[in-house]
Design an enzyme around this catalytic site. Structure first.
Site, PDB file in Angstrom:
ATOM      1  N   TYR A 252       3.938   5.384  11.459  1.00 25.89           N
ATOM      2  CA  TYR A 252       4.243   3.993  11.801  1.00 25.89           C
ATOM      3  C   TYR A 252       5.056   3.260  10.735  1.00 25.89           C
ATOM      4  O   TYR A 252       5.401   2.096  10.924  1.00 25.89           O
ATOM      5  CB  TYR A 252       2.943   3.207  12.050  1.00 25.89           C
ATOM      6  CG  TYR A 252       1.933   3.267  10.914  1.00 25.89           C
ATOM      7  CD1 TYR A 252       2.036   2.416   9.812  1.00 25.89           C
ATOM      8  CD2 TYR A 252       0.875   4.168  10.945  1.00 25.89           C
ATOM      9  CE1 TYR A 252       1.115   2.470   8.774  1.00 25.89           C
ATOM     10  CE2 TYR A 252      -0.055   4.229   9.914  1.00 25.89           C
ATOM     11  CZ  TYR A 252       0.071   3.373   8.833  1.00 25.89           C
ATOM     12  OH  TYR A 252      -0.843   3.439   7.794  1.00 25.89           O
TER      13      TYR A 252
ATOM     14  N   HIS B 170      -3.813   4.248   4.577  1.00 27.67           N
ATOM     15  CA  HIS B 170      -4.919   3.286   4.628  1.00 27.67           C
ATOM     16  C   HIS B 170      -6.196   3.932   4.100  1.00 27.67           C
ATOM     17  O   HIS B 170      -6.893   3.374   3.258  1.00 27.67           O
ATOM     18  CB  HIS B 170      -5.122   2.809   6.064  1.00 27.67           C
ATOM     19  CG  HIS B 170      -6.322   1.941   6.245  1.00 27.67           C
ATOM     20  ND1 HIS B 170      -6.396   0.662   5.748  1.00 27.67           N
ATOM     21  CD2 HIS B 170      -7.502   2.170   6.873  1.00 27.67           C
ATOM     22  CE1 HIS B 170      -7.568   0.145   6.052  1.00 27.67           C
ATOM     23  NE2 HIS B 170      -8.262   1.032   6.732  1.00 27.67           N
TER      24      HIS B 170
ATOM     25  N   ARG C  54       0.862  -1.183   0.000  1.00 29.73           N
ATOM     26  CA  ARG C  54       0.000   0.000   0.000  1.00 29.73           C
ATOM     27  C   ARG C  54       0.901   1.237   0.000  1.00 29.73           C
ATOM     28  O   ARG C  54       1.467   1.621   1.023  1.00 29.73           O
ATOM     29  CB  ARG C  54      -0.883  -0.020   1.248  1.00 29.73           C
ATOM     30  CG  ARG C  54      -2.016   0.986   1.240  1.00 29.73           C
ATOM     31  CD  ARG C  54      -2.635   1.081   2.613  1.00 29.73           C
ATOM     32  NE  ARG C  54      -1.775   1.852   3.520  1.00 29.73           N
ATOM     33  CZ  ARG C  54      -1.675   1.645   4.822  1.00 29.73           C
ATOM     34  NH1 ARG C  54      -2.312   0.649   5.395  1.00 29.73           N
ATOM     35  NH2 ARG C  54      -0.890   2.409   5.562  1.00 29.73           N
TER      36      ARG C  54
END
Length: 384
Positions: free
Chosen positions: A290, A281, A277
């Site tokens: 993160y 998100h 990805r």
């Protein structure tokens, strides 16, 4: 060439194709089906052979480019306040276009909320995908007109829906198949485990297509599973395979074989498309909190669109005029999407209370009255 034509043609051997040997996976790494390397080199796999014409290859490239442009436009619209939320597919175009183009018209798709490329392959107008994210409808298309179910926000539940539908297909005696999409995060849901169990016991004609983009929001895959996801299928009694999710040719070949297996009565199969990805998100997420930047840079070099373009140019399957025309088409699509979103009518505010209970409900009636009074307070304020 139309978008639909790519799926309709039979594969034929293309001239001038260079092939190599399949790369052996690194020690300790699971087997990965790959037909087009990140460097744009065509390789073979003994179990998944595929031969495409230059027209078909250009069609796959066009699909990915237009899907990425639409996706980028939707992200921009959300940033401009035109959409409430958007889940980008950036980096996952090959997994979606490859698997989407493997489908027959009579196959049925159960998506999550990120399958914009699969929707494109099924002929769903891109602007119809945006209504739900703008808050003007609950899904802007008839699922049965394209055999493409409405987007599912509840994580993993669509796998159960897909299995139930596939069991019905089998009882009807049809030779079509079902495909259910989900992500690596959804693989931890109990619904997915139940779907695997039912599909195996009833030998349902379904393909489970897991897009493992390696991050379930901020949770990496290694914190969810001790084994590669495709190996989970063994515990339920059906096969699983891991495919290079950034290789549109491999995704097409593997999904096509899995669907044909399901249609022929051999039961379910799990396909894990190992991809990444590239973006957040959703537009409410910040992956820099993160995820390391060097990880993103590493995967950027494996870009699914760039590798196919390299192959097309290297083999002489596409020239400068093709890419220039495609860029114009991309601009036109983006303009149409912008105009369509801004022209969407706002829903009637009280409509959300309709069609909840067939015979009405005291609590809903109370909530409706309170909301009506709240709405009226704005009119009163404007009149004073």
């Amino acid at each position: 060439m139309t978008v639909e034509s790519t799926a309709a043609r039979k594969p034929r051997r293309s001239s001038g194709k260079r092939t190599g040997t399949r790369k052996t996976p690194a020690a300790g790494q699971p087997e990965l089906v790959q037909l087009l390397t990140p460097e744009g080199e065509r390789v073979e796999h003994p179990d998944y052979l595929i031969d495409l014409t230059s027209d078909e290859l250009r069609g796959l490239y066009r699909d990915m480019v237009l899907t990425r442009r639409f996706d980028g436009e939707a992200t921009a619209l959300q940033r401009q306040g035109e959409l409430g939320l958007w889940a980008s597919l950036l980096g996952q175009e090959a997994a979606q276009i490859g698997s989407g183009r493997a489908l027959r018209d009579d196959d049925y798709v159960f998506p999550t909320y990120r399958e914009h490329g699969v929707a494109w392959c099924r002929g769903v107008d891109p602007t119809n995908l945006l209504g739900m994210f703008r808050g003007v409808n609950h899904g802007g298309w008839d699922p049965n007109s394209n055999n493409f179910h409405l987007y599912t926000i509840v994580i993993g539940s669509q796998t159960l829906h897909g299995v139930g539908y596939a069991m019905g297909v089998a009882k009807d005696g049809a030779d079509s198949a079902v495909i259910a999409y989900f992500g690596d995060g959804a693989s931890s849901q109990g619904d997915v485990a139940e779907a695997f169990t039912f599909s195996a016991v009833y030998n349902a004609p379904i393909v489970f297509f897991c897009q493992n983009n390696q991050w379930a929001i901020s949770e990496p895959t290694e914190k969810q599973t001790r084994v590669p996801l495709y190996q989970r299928a063994q515990g339920y009694g059906f096969p699983g395979v891991r495919v290079d999710g950034n290789d549109v040719l491999a995704c097409l070949a593997v999904t096509r074989a899995a669907l044909e297996r399901a249609r022929s009565g051999q039961g379910p199969m799990l396909v894990e498309a190992f991809t990444y990805r590239m973006g957040a998100h959703t537009t409410s997420d910040d992956p820099t909190r993160y995820r390391a930047e060097d990880e993103r840079v590493e995967w950027e070099a494996k870009d699914p669109i760039l590798r196919l373009r390299t192959y097309l140019e290297k083999e002489g399957f596409a020239d400068a005029s093709f890419f220039a025309e495609l860029e114009k088409e991309s601009d036109a699509l983006a303009k149409r999407v912008r105009e369509a979103v801004r022209a969407m009518p706002d829903p009637e505010p009280m409509a959300m209370f309709e069609h909840i209970y067939a015979d009405g409900h005291a609590l809903v009636d109370e909530e409706r009255a309170r909301f009506a009074a709240y709405q009226a307070s704005f009119a009163d304020a404007e009149g004073n």
